[in-house]
Design an enzyme around this catalytic site. Structure first.
Site, PDB file in Angstrom:
ATOM      1  N   ASP A  40       0.532  -1.161  -0.078  1.00 21.27           N
ATOM      2  CA  ASP A  40      -0.148   0.352  -0.212  1.00 21.27           C
ATOM      3  C   ASP A  40       0.862   1.108   0.035  1.00 21.27           C
ATOM      4  O   ASP A  40       0.147   2.071   1.072  1.00 21.27           O
ATOM      5  CB  ASP A  40      -0.577  -0.074   1.014  1.00 21.27           C
ATOM      6  CG  ASP A  40      -1.875  -1.523   2.070  1.00 21.27           C
ATOM      7  OD1 ASP A  40      -2.549  -1.970   0.234  1.00 21.27           O
ATOM      8  OD2 ASP A  40      -1.610  -1.374   2.767  1.00 21.27           O
ATOM      9  N   GLU A 250     -11.171  -1.829  -3.321  1.00 15.27           N
ATOM     10  CA  GLU A 250     -10.115  -1.531  -2.252  1.00 15.27           C
ATOM     11  C   GLU A 250      -9.139  -0.770  -2.525  1.00 15.27           C
ATOM     12  O   GLU A 250      -8.990  -0.262  -3.572  1.00 15.27           O
ATOM     13  CB  GLU A 250      -9.932  -2.143  -0.593  1.00 15.27           C
ATOM     14  CG  GLU A 250      -8.799  -3.133  -1.849  1.00 15.27           C
ATOM     15  CD  GLU A 250      -8.364  -3.786  -0.895  1.00 15.27           C
ATOM     16  OE1 GLU A 250      -8.936  -4.307   0.594  1.00 15.27           O
ATOM     17  OE2 GLU A 250      -7.363  -4.750  -1.013  1.00 15.27           O
TER      18      GLU A 250
END
Length: 360
Positions: A40, A250
């Site tokens: 991420d 997401e």
């Protein structure tokens, strides 16, 4: 904090400054994967000629670490910048997906974590928090001893947009305890694979100017497709490959190009090879958003797999864009590492990522 308009004006000035003072990144061969073990990954333009990268993992213990760079190629470790046990810490595990924004010479770190307050002992009790520091390298201290808000379900993957004097928070509702009927779910049940398929959805909501809470109700922006369609079949690979009884939407990242808002997002299991990135466009920060027929724009290619949860950064010219994401190669094994590839929006408004690439 000062007035809302002053905050946002200052934020815009910082972003504009960072787009003109950071040394231009020269065209060069791929340096992928970087020796940075982040999931991420998020890159901040500091405005001082330095980039700062934050991410999940990377050796941090119950918190987050950072790296710095002058050229997006060579990265210096800055150590751990956020610790869960700061005086206002409210999380007790699973610290994920940090993003840092500079506003009025302060740095604000948005992140996901398991909330200590868990009276029903939920397995997934994630919420979003925000911490502040005087420096991009911390230490960051939570603004409050609680999450930004509690929608009544677990949420992760905060992303923030400053736009026209207002601030918007984007997040993903977790799949946890969120079964959804769809043609793919019915197909998987008929095959005897899964009784139900859980889904994560992306929402947006306006933030208060001091980041202490939200304004109004969250708006559903993106979700997996209800009907089977070849154009969106890539979003269901975790189910159709019998990897998991979940479909994810997401890791959203929103930015504005001309008069259009581009929202990039990831689908499929972050821990599997089918993790991939698509995008949708809308005319306002809270939609409606329409998915691109050209999705996915980033996916496995034989050399790299598990490509996803990206952010975007710019070179000094303010036009050259880079997609920052995590992925894996056969040589590096299952560990997630950072990749950076050029991306662009063509004359017709199509978003293109020139990747995934590996060192050559």
């Amino acid at each position: 904090m000062k007035s809302f308009k002053h905050i946002i004006y200052t934020a815009f000035c910082v972003f504009a400054l960072s787009a003109t003072t950071i040394p231009a990144v020269q065209a060069q061969s791929s340096n992928n994967p970087l020796p940075v073990a982040f999931g991420d990954p998020y890159v901040l333009h500091d405005g001082s000629g330095t980039y700062y990268m934050y991410g999940t993992g990377g050796g941090a213990k119950q918190g987050f670490s950072a790296y710095s760079s002058r050229d997006l190629k060579n990265w210096k470790p800055e150590g751990q910048v956020y610790f869960h046990d700061n005086k206002n810490g409210w999380g007790n595990g699973a610290f994920w997906a940090p993003e840092v924004y500079k506003v009025e010479n302060k740095y604000y770190l948005f992140y996901s974590a398991q909330w200590k307050h868990n009276p029903t002992n939920e397995k997934e009790n994630f919420r979003i928090g925000v911490a502040v520091s005087d420096k991009p390298t911390g230490p960051f201290t939570d603004l409050n001893d609680r999450p930004v808000f509690d929608p009544g379900y677990p949420i992760i993957d905060a992303n923030v947009l400053f736009d026209k004097g207002r601030v918007y928070l984007y997040y993903s509702r977790c799949c946890y305890k969120h079964p959804v009927e769809s043609e793919v779910a019915a197909w998987a049940k008929a095959k005897g694979w899964y009784n139900e398929v859980e889904e994560s959805w992306v929402y947006g909501v306006e933030l208060k100017p001091d980041f202490s809470g939200t304004i109004g109700e969250p708006v559903l922006l993106l979700r997996p497709p209800v009907k089977n369609d070849p154009a969106t079949a890539w979003e269901s690979r975790s189910v159709t490959s019998r990897e998991a009884n979940r479909r994810w939407t997401e890791g959203s990242y929103i930015f504005k190009h001309k008069n259009l808002y581009y929202m990039m997002y990831s689908a499929n299991n972050f821990d599997g090879e089918n993790y991939a990135v698509g995008y949708a466009t809308g005319k306002s920060p809270l939609g409606l958003f329409k998915k691109s027929p050209d999705n996915p724009v980033l996916q496995k290619n034989g050399q790299v797999s598990g490509t996803g949860h990206n952010s975007v950064t710019w070179a000094a010219d303010g036009r050259t864009m880079y997609c920052v994401y995590h992925g894996r190669t056969p040589e590096t094994g299952h560990k997630r590492l950072v990749f950076i590839d050029k991306m662009r929006i063509d004359k017709k408004g199509k978003l293109v990522v020139d990747g995934p690439t590996v060192k050559r």
